[in-house]
Design a protein around this motif. Structure first.
Motif, PDB file in Angstrom:
ATOM      1  N   GLY A 160       0.796  -1.222   0.000  1.00 25.16           N
ATOM      2  CA  GLY A 160       0.000   0.000   0.000  1.00 25.16           C
ATOM      3  C   GLY A 160       0.823   1.263   0.000  1.00 25.16           C
ATOM      4  O   GLY A 160       0.350   2.314   0.454  1.00 25.16           O
ATOM      5  N   HIS A 192       5.453   0.427   6.977  1.00 21.98           N
ATOM      6  CA  HIS A 192       5.097  -0.498   8.053  1.00 21.98           C
ATOM      7  C   HIS A 192       6.336  -0.993   8.797  1.00 21.98           C
ATOM      8  O   HIS A 192       6.418  -2.164   9.184  1.00 21.98           O
ATOM      9  N   ALA A 314      -8.025  -7.560   2.443  1.00 17.10           N
ATOM     10  CA  ALA A 314      -7.142  -6.705   3.244  1.00 17.10           C
ATOM     11  C   ALA A 314      -6.017  -6.134   2.391  1.00 17.10           C
ATOM     12  O   ALA A 314      -5.639  -4.960   2.533  1.00 17.10           O
ATOM     13  N   THR A 315      -5.493  -6.961   1.482  1.00 16.97           N
ATOM     14  CA  THR A 315      -4.432  -6.495   0.595  1.00 16.97           C
ATOM     15  C   THR A 315      -4.930  -5.387  -0.321  1.00 16.97           C
ATOM     16  O   THR A 315      -4.221  -4.402  -0.583  1.00 16.97           O
ATOM     17  N   ARG A 317      -7.100  -3.249   0.402  1.00 13.43           N
ATOM     18  CA  ARG A 317      -7.205  -2.033   1.221  1.00 13.43           C
ATOM     19  C   ARG A 317      -5.845  -1.418   1.511  1.00 13.43           C
ATOM     20  O   ARG A 317      -5.758  -0.335   2.092  1.00 13.43           O
ATOM     21  N   ASP A 319      -3.525  -3.076   3.387  1.00 10.50           N
ATOM     22  CA  ASP A 319      -2.957  -3.681   4.591  1.00 10.50           C
ATOM     23  C   ASP A 319      -1.908  -4.707   4.179  1.00 10.50           C
ATOM     24  O   ASP A 319      -2.169  -5.545   3.314  1.00 10.50           O
ATOM     25  N   LEU A 323      -0.297  -8.844   8.612  1.00  9.12           N
ATOM     26  CA  LEU A 323      -0.575  -7.853   9.646  1.00  9.12           C
ATOM     27  C   LEU A 323      -1.427  -8.442  10.758  1.00  9.12           C
ATOM     28  O   LEU A 323      -1.276  -8.091  11.916  1.00  9.12           O
ATOM     29  N   ARG A 324      -2.348  -9.329  10.397  1.00 10.10           N
ATOM     30  CA  ARG A 324      -3.166 -10.008  11.410  1.00 10.10           C
ATOM     31  C   ARG A 324      -2.307 -11.022  12.147  1.00 10.10           C
ATOM     32  O   ARG A 324      -1.830 -11.997  11.571  1.00 10.10           O
TER      33      ARG A 324
END
Length: 349
Positions: A160, A192, A314-315, A317, A319, A323-324
């Protein structure tokens, strides 16, 4: 440490190239005070007799400069003075500049470097590479993620951060020789908690193997862990990247066709990376177990990846994968890193 004027001139020139000012001593007696604390000692063969007699304590990081390639006794003298390496000029100029550059940068051991590559198209290698980087950052390790696949779409996109400022491969295509690892890392995007080197959106340039070598070595000097996302095709630049890695992870879906394709990849790259392992994506409609896939490839099994609900969304978005902390992907990465204490899981400085 040398009394040879010609050798001293050559070493001073190499020190200037590396950007350091050395302490120069003509013999072992004069060097006694500096001997224990110097980060690197370079010894001319002319002073080895006196050094062997003077009783200085043994230490690491002693380099002996030989003056005759045909002199077999130089290796005995190296043992007498406790030298780690014997090198000859001019052949070893680049090696010496690298060692002096390490002193200038004040770096420790090189990062543990992991190559991740797919056994077939769509295997999820880039996703795993990103997740490994995220997991390493979570443990407090300085981590870099290097995208070596010019046709992979860009790891910065997967994280991202395609609009994040910083250097890309196109800015480094002409880089040669030793690169300052600190300056390079500062100039790359940071996403990140990861230092990221990827591709821009233009037509990717051809990156020469020597550029890949210089860039990856520079990144390794400034991090604890480096993860490389490597393409399946073994061109010269890819081969250079693989040779710099400690471990390779080949991601393979547990399917018959994927196994056949991955076997070809393993055959091409197996000689380029010292420790190649299989990561198997499950479940399998073919009934293949992860152990059977690894056995079919002739590789040790690093582990298996189970499906993770919501990962694709999620990717999209922005993220990053992994990450989780409770997901199968993050769990695999955590277990893998924890199982490699020799290099990956060493404590951050």
């Amino acid at each position: 440490m040398t009394g040879d004027p010609a050798l001293l001139d050559e070493l001073l020139r190499l020190c200037a190239v590396a950007g350091i000012e050395p302490e120069v001593q003509p013999d072992a007696g004069a060097a006694r005070a500096a001997w224990p604390g110097a980060p690197l000692v370079i010894v001319g063969d002319d002073v080895t007799p006196g050094l062997a007699r003077c009783g200085l304590p043994r230490r690491e990081d002693v380099v002996l400069i030989g003056d005759d390639l045909d002199d077999g006794d130089v290796w005995r003298r190296a043992v007498d003075v406790g030298a780690d390496h014997v090198v000859f000029l001019p052949d070893a100029e680049h090696w010496i500049v690298d060692r002096l550059g390490d002193v200038a940068e004040g770096t420790g051991p090189d990062a543990h470097t992991i190559a991740v590559l797919g056994g077939c198209g769509g295997s999820g290698a880039s996703t795993l590479a990103c997740a490994l980087g995220v997991a390493a950052v979570r443990t407090g390790l300085a981590t870099a993620l290097v995208d070596v696949d010019p046709l992979g779409g860009g790891l910065d996109v997967l994280l991202g951060g395609e609009d994040e400022s910083g250097l890309r491969w196109s800015d480094l295509a002409s880089a040669r020789g030793r690169i300052d690892g600190g300056a390079l890392s500062d100039a790359l995007p940071h996403l990140h908690g990861l230092t990221v080197l990827s591709w821009d959106r233009d037509r990717p340039p051809a990156i020469p193997p020597e550029t890949v070598r210089s860039v990856v070595r520079a990144v390794r000097r400034r991090h604890d862990v480096v993860v490389l996302d490597v393409p399946r095709h073994a061109d010269p630049a890819t081969a250079e990247a693989l040779r710099l890695c400690d471990t390779g992870l080949l991601v393979v879906p547990a399917e018959v066709r994927a196994l056949a394709a991955a076997a070809q990849v393993a055959g091409r790259v197996g000689s380029m990376v010292r420790d190649l392992r299989a990561v198997v994506r499950q479940p399998s409609s073919s009934g293949l177990t992860s152990e059977a896939v690894a056995r079919g490839l002739g590789l040790p099994l690093a582990g298996e990846l189970r499906p993770e609900a919501g990962l694709a969304a999620a990717t999209e978005r922005g993220d990053p994968p992994g990450l989780r902390t409770r997901g199968p992907l993050a769990r695999f990465c955590r277990d893998y890193l924890a199982g490699n204490p020799a290099g990956v899981a060493r404590e951050a400085a």
